[in-house]
Each structure stands twice: as structure tokens, then as C-alpha cells.
Design a protein around this motif. Structure first.
Motif, PDB file in Angstrom:
ATOM      1  N   ALA A 184      -7.973  -0.113 -14.174  1.00 20.29           N
ATOM      2  CA  ALA A 184      -7.688  -1.529 -14.015  1.00 20.29           C
ATOM      3  C   ALA A 184      -7.870  -1.935 -12.547  1.00 20.29           C
ATOM      4  O   ALA A 184      -7.735  -1.106 -11.650  1.00 20.29           O
ATOM      5  CB  ALA A 184      -6.263  -1.806 -14.460  1.00 20.29           C
ATOM      6  N   PRO A 185      -8.163  -3.201 -12.298  1.00 16.15           N
ATOM      7  CA  PRO A 185      -8.333  -3.636 -10.918  1.00 16.15           C
ATOM      8  C   PRO A 185      -7.042  -3.506 -10.136  1.00 16.15           C
ATOM      9  O   PRO A 185      -5.943  -3.681 -10.673  1.00 16.15           O
ATOM     10  CB  PRO A 185      -8.760  -5.097 -11.042  1.00 16.15           C
ATOM     11  CG  PRO A 185      -8.448  -5.495 -12.424  1.00 16.15           C
ATOM     12  CD  PRO A 185      -8.399  -4.274 -13.254  1.00 16.15           C
ATOM     13  N   ARG A 186      -7.173  -3.153  -8.876  1.00 14.87           N
ATOM     14  CA  ARG A 186      -5.996  -2.991  -8.035  1.00 14.87           C
ATOM     15  C   ARG A 186      -5.529  -4.359  -7.557  1.00 14.87           C
ATOM     16  O   ARG A 186      -6.291  -5.299  -7.477  1.00 14.87           O
ATOM     17  CB  ARG A 186      -6.322  -2.094  -6.850  1.00 14.87           C
ATOM     18  CG  ARG A 186      -6.677  -0.703  -7.342  1.00 14.87           C
ATOM     19  CD  ARG A 186      -6.791   0.233  -6.204  1.00 14.87           C
ATOM     20  NE  ARG A 186      -7.140   1.546  -6.734  1.00 14.87           N
ATOM     21  CZ  ARG A 186      -7.811   2.437  -6.087  1.00 14.87           C
ATOM     22  NH1 ARG A 186      -8.202   2.181  -4.862  1.00 14.87           N
ATOM     23  NH2 ARG A 186      -8.098   3.585  -6.632  1.00 14.87           N
ATOM     24  N   SER A 187      -4.266  -4.426  -7.195  1.00 15.15           N
ATOM     25  CA  SER A 187      -3.690  -5.718  -6.844  1.00 15.15           C
ATOM     26  C   SER A 187      -3.846  -6.022  -5.358  1.00 15.15           C
ATOM     27  O   SER A 187      -3.063  -6.737  -4.801  1.00 15.15           O
ATOM     28  CB  SER A 187      -2.236  -5.758  -7.243  1.00 15.15           C
ATOM     29  OG  SER A 187      -1.545  -4.782  -6.483  1.00 15.15           O
TER      30      SER A 187
END
Length: 123
Positions: A116-119
């Protein structure tokens, strides 16, 4: 209900209930009866003098207890299939929104190979 089925079916209720303690007492009495009968029958054979030694009785107890250990400990641990029923009864019904939210989050990245994309921002 069948007596053998009653003795070998685990009780899904948590804690030591009266039924569980009664089953445990019946199992221990049955185990002691079987151990006494087998020991008396083996004492009539040429193995009798060996059963009267400490190592002979130790081997006898281990040989008898290991196969019957599961029978004696049926109610010690609740199987997963029964634990799920107990948890469902005690926790009540989960809301539909919570289940939908969990399903949505679980399937959000289904089929995607990378994580998942990192924040954070781009680096």
C-alpha cells in the motif's frame, strides 16, 4: 444422549462448570478402572515381576497415560470450531457497518503486487 459421546464431547462453556467437573470425575474413575484391570491382567503374565519395580510401573503408567491423555483432557482446551461459537454468543452481533468496513479495507489492495502507498511525501 449416549454416555460415551457425553464423555468425549468438549463443553464449549468457559470455566469449570458442574457438568465439566462431573465429566472429569467420570473420566478419571474410568481411567483408574482401566489401569487397574490392565495392571491385574499383566500381573498374571510373565511381566508381573517387572511391573512391581519402579521403572516397570513408570513404563506401565506412561504406556497407558499417553494414549488416554486426550481422553482425560477433552475439556481443558476448547477446539477452535467451538470457540468461535462461544465468542459469537458472548460478544453479540457486530454491526453491519463494521463488517463492511473491515471487508472493504481487506479487499482494498487485493491483487496488487506491491504494498500500500506510504503516508509520507515522495522521496
Amino acid at each position: 444422549m449416549n454416555l460415551w459421546r457425553w464423555l468425549t464431547t468438549p463443553d464449549p462453556e468457559p470455566g469449570f462448570t458442574t457438568g465439566k467437573l462431573l465429566k472429569l470425575a467420570a473420566r478419571v474413575a474410568l481411567f483408574a478402572l482401566v489401569a487397574t484391570l490392565v495392571s491385574s491382567l499383566l500381573s498374571l503374565t510373565p511381566l508381573g515381576p517387572y511391573l512391581n519395580t519402579w521403572w516397570g510401573s513408570l513404563l506401565f503408567v506412561l504406556a497407558l497415560y499417553l494414549p488416554l491423555a486426550r481422553f482425560l483432557n477433552v475439556d481443558t482446551f476448547v477446539p477452535r470450531r467451538l470457540q468461535a461459537r462461544v465468542d459469537a454468543r458472548t460478544s453479540g452481533q457486530t454491526s453491519k457497518a463494521t463488517r463492511t468496513q473491515r471487508r472493504k479495507e481487506r479487499h482494498r489492495y487485493a491483487g496488487v503486487r506491491k504494498s500500500a502507498p506510504r503516508s509520507g511525501g515522495r522521496r
